[in-house]
Every structure is written in C-alpha cells, then in structure tokens.
Design a protein around this motif. Structure first.
Motif, short mmCIF file in Angstrom:
data_model
loop_
_atom_site.label_atom_id
_atom_site.label_comp_id
_atom_site.label_asym_id
_atom_site.label_seq_id
_atom_site.Cartn_x
_atom_site.Cartn_y
_atom_site.Cartn_z
N MET A 1 6.38 -11.54 8.94
CA MET A 1 5.59 -10.37 8.68
C MET A 1 4.42 -10.80 7.80
SD MET A 1 7.35 -8.32 10.45
CE MET A 1 6.51 -6.82 10.16
N ASP A 2 3.27 -10.25 8.07
CA ASP A 2 2.07 -10.72 7.41
C ASP A 2 1.80 -10.05 6.07
OD1 ASP A 2 1.55 -12.37 9.58
OD2 ASP A 2 0.55 -10.75 10.64
N GLU A 3 1.80 -8.74 6.03
CA GLU A 3 1.29 -8.05 4.85
C GLU A 3 2.27 -6.96 4.41
OE1 GLU A 3 -2.81 -6.78 5.51
OE2 GLU A 3 -2.74 -7.98 7.32
N LYS A 4 2.30 -6.73 3.12
CA LYS A 4 3.04 -5.60 2.61
C LYS A 4 2.21 -4.97 1.50
CE LYS A 4 5.94 -8.59 -0.20
NZ LYS A 4 5.34 -9.81 0.21
N PHE A 5 2.22 -3.66 1.47
CA PHE A 5 1.40 -2.93 0.52
C PHE A 5 2.27 -1.95 -0.24
CE2 PHE A 5 -1.30 -3.97 4.15
CZ PHE A 5 -2.33 -4.64 3.52
N PRO A 6 2.48 -2.16 -1.54
CA PRO A 6 3.19 -1.12 -2.29
C PRO A 6 2.35 0.16 -2.29
CG PRO A 6 3.08 -3.15 -3.54
CD PRO A 6 2.18 -3.31 -2.35
N VAL A 7 2.99 1.27 -2.04
CA VAL A 7 2.32 2.57 -2.07
C VAL A 7 3.14 3.50 -2.93
CG1 VAL A 7 1.27 2.30 0.20
CG2 VAL A 7 3.52 3.31 0.03
N PRO A 8 2.53 4.56 -3.44
CA PRO A 8 3.30 5.49 -4.28
C PRO A 8 4.48 6.10 -3.52
CG PRO A 8 0.96 5.96 -4.40
CD PRO A 8 1.15 4.95 -3.30
N PRO A 9 5.63 6.25 -4.16
CA PRO A 9 6.79 6.86 -3.50
C PRO A 9 6.61 8.37 -3.37
CG PRO A 9 7.29 6.41 -5.78
CD PRO A 9 5.92 5.82 -5.52
N PRO A 10 7.53 9.02 -2.64
CA PRO A 10 7.42 10.47 -2.45
C PRO A 10 7.44 11.26 -3.76
CG PRO A 10 9.19 9.54 -1.09
CD PRO A 10 8.66 8.44 -1.96
N GLN A 11 8.26 10.85 -4.73
CA GLN A 11 8.32 11.51 -6.02
C GLN A 11 7.99 10.46 -7.09
OE1 GLN A 11 11.21 11.24 -4.10
NE2 GLN A 11 10.97 13.15 -3.00
N PRO A 12 7.44 10.87 -8.22
CA PRO A 12 7.13 9.89 -9.27
C PRO A 12 8.40 9.33 -9.90
CG PRO A 12 6.62 12.12 -10.01
CD PRO A 12 7.02 12.23 -8.58
N THR A 13 8.73 8.07 -9.56
CA THR A 13 9.93 7.43 -10.07
C THR A 13 9.61 6.13 -10.78
OG1 THR A 13 10.24 6.22 -8.02
CG2 THR A 13 11.36 8.35 -8.18
N GLY A 14 8.37 5.66 -10.66
CA GLY A 14 8.04 4.33 -11.16
C GLY A 14 8.37 3.25 -10.15
N LEU A 15 8.94 3.64 -9.01
CA LEU A 15 9.31 2.68 -7.97
C LEU A 15 8.25 2.68 -6.86
CD1 LEU A 15 13.08 3.60 -7.65
CD2 LEU A 15 12.07 1.70 -8.93
N TYR A 16 8.13 1.56 -6.19
CA TYR A 16 7.21 1.44 -5.07
C TYR A 16 7.89 1.79 -3.76
CZ TYR A 16 3.96 -1.19 -8.03
OH TYR A 16 3.10 -1.58 -9.00
N ALA A 17 7.09 2.31 -2.85
CA ALA A 17 7.47 2.37 -1.44
C ALA A 17 6.71 1.21 -0.79
CB ALA A 17 7.06 3.70 -0.82
N TYR A 18 7.20 0.71 0.33
CA TYR A 18 6.58 -0.44 0.96
C TYR A 18 6.18 -0.11 2.39
CZ TYR A 18 7.81 -3.14 -3.05
OH TYR A 18 7.88 -3.58 -4.34
N LYS A 19 4.99 -0.59 2.75
CA LYS A 19 4.53 -0.56 4.13
C LYS A 19 4.37 -2.01 4.55
CE LYS A 19 1.95 3.77 3.94
NZ LYS A 19 0.62 4.39 4.10
N VAL A 20 4.97 -2.34 5.68
CA VAL A 20 4.94 -3.71 6.18
C VAL A 20 4.35 -3.68 7.58
CG1 VAL A 20 6.32 -5.74 6.71
CG2 VAL A 20 7.01 -4.25 4.85
N PHE A 21 3.36 -4.55 7.81
CA PHE A 21 2.75 -4.71 9.12
C PHE A 21 2.90 -6.17 9.52
CE2 PHE A 21 0.40 -0.74 8.96
CZ PHE A 21 0.23 -0.54 7.60
N GLY A 22 3.18 -6.44 10.77
CA GLY A 22 3.25 -7.84 11.19
C GLY A 22 3.80 -8.00 12.57
N VAL A 23 4.06 -9.25 12.91
CA VAL A 23 4.58 -9.62 14.24
C VAL A 23 5.85 -10.43 14.05
CG1 VAL A 23 4.11 -10.95 16.34
CG2 VAL A 23 2.28 -9.63 15.28
N LEU A 24 6.87 -10.08 14.82
CA LEU A 24 8.08 -10.88 14.90
C LEU A 24 8.03 -11.62 16.23
CD1 LEU A 24 10.84 -8.43 13.57
CD2 LEU A 24 9.70 -10.28 12.35
N ASP A 25 7.78 -12.92 16.16
CA ASP A 25 7.68 -13.74 17.37
C ASP A 25 9.03 -13.85 18.06
OD1 ASP A 25 4.92 -14.34 17.03
OD2 ASP A 25 5.45 -15.88 15.56
#
Length: 178
Positions: A1-25
């Motif tokens: 997987m190429d990239e991951k971007f922490p994004v704000p979670p649904p509720q303010p918890t201090g934790l990250y949500a993750y979005k991952v984009f990429g290719v699995l060969d």
C-alpha cells in the motif's frame, strides 16, 4: 500500500482514523474480498485472532472477534455487523465491504477483555487492470482501556500496513483462489 493519511475520527478522542490507498499486486479483487470475509480462513492466517465467529442476533448476522494484545495489556474484543456488496459502476466492478461496531445482549462483555465500542471500517476494491487490486480503506477504532492516545496512534500507524501485507499474503495462499 502506498499512502496513508491520518484523518480526524468521528468523535474527538485524540485518536486518528486512517485512510489507505494503494495496490495489492497479484491479488484479484474477488479473492481479496473473499479472504476478507472468510472468518474461518482468517483464523489460519491472522496470528492476533483469539476467537472469531458469526452469530445470528435479532435478525442480523453479528461478528464476534477477540484480538490478542501483548502482555501486560488486556485482550480486546469487537462485536460488529458487516456487509459486502459487489457493485457495477459504469462498467467498473467495485467490491465494497462495510463494518461497524454494534451491541447485542446475546454477546455480553467478558471479564478480563476490553470491549471496543467504537469501530468502523470501509473497504473498496477494484481491479488494477492487471492481476492485482486497487484498494481504498478507511479504518477507525478506539481500543479503550487506559492506553494513552499517543501510544494507540503509534501502534495503529504500523499495524494497519502490516495487516494489509498479511492480507495480501493470505490471498496468495487462499484455498479457493480463483
């Protein structure tokens, strides 16, 4: 997987949500989705599974998943619903899996195990035009307990890519591989 971007979670918890984009060969989309949905097979390839099963509760299929955590932390468990849809979007075949935590009285909390009450995962898969899959994944969970958010964020940052690597390896060894 190429990239991951922490994004704000649904509720303010201090934790990250993750979005991952990429290719699995070398992992066809249908095989990848099947491996992701096959709980019996996951027990074979995922070393963190302590217990994993589906149960009918109130007219819906619910998944119970207990995850091993390293000592001295308590194991975590998840109770969630999930669904898979194979979509045709203007000739593009997109496989989508959605999962979200739920609560049902038939699966009560267990002593010595921390229940994860905030869990959400979305997975979209399509062909990369070769023998692989393009993947988008959104992931958030709050493992609860007394762990500091910086430690959880640090661990998750490494565990999400590791999970996807294990998933790709599981695709290569899947007995019902197309």
């Amino acid at each position: 997987m190429d990239e991951k971007f922490p994004v704000p979670p649904p509720q303010p918890t201090g934790l990250y949500a993750y979005k991952v984009f990429g290719v699995l060969d070398n992992c066809l989309p249908a095989v990848l989705a099947d491996v992701y949905m096959d709980l019996d097979y996951r027990k074979q390839w995922d070393d963190y599974v302590e217990e994993l099963y589906e149960k009918e509760c109130n007219g819906k299929t619910v998944v119970y998943w207990q995850v091993k955590y390293p000592y001295p932390m308590y194991y975590r468990d998840y109770v969630y619903v999930r669904q898979r849809r194979d979509l045709d979007m203007d000739g593009r075949k997109i496989l989508v899996v959605l999962a979200q935590s739920t609560s049902v009285p038939q699966i009560p909390e267990r002593s010595g195990v921390v229940r994860v009450n905030q869990y959400k995962q979305s997975l979209a898969i399509e062909s990369d035009g070769k023998k692989g899959s393009r993947v988008f994944m959104y992931y958030f969970d709050n493992p609860g307990g007394l762990l500091p958010s910086w430690l959880i964020n640090w661990a998750t940052k490494g565990s999400v890519p590791l999970f996807l690597k294990d998933l790709a390896n599981a695709c290569q060894n899947y007995p019902r591989r197309a």
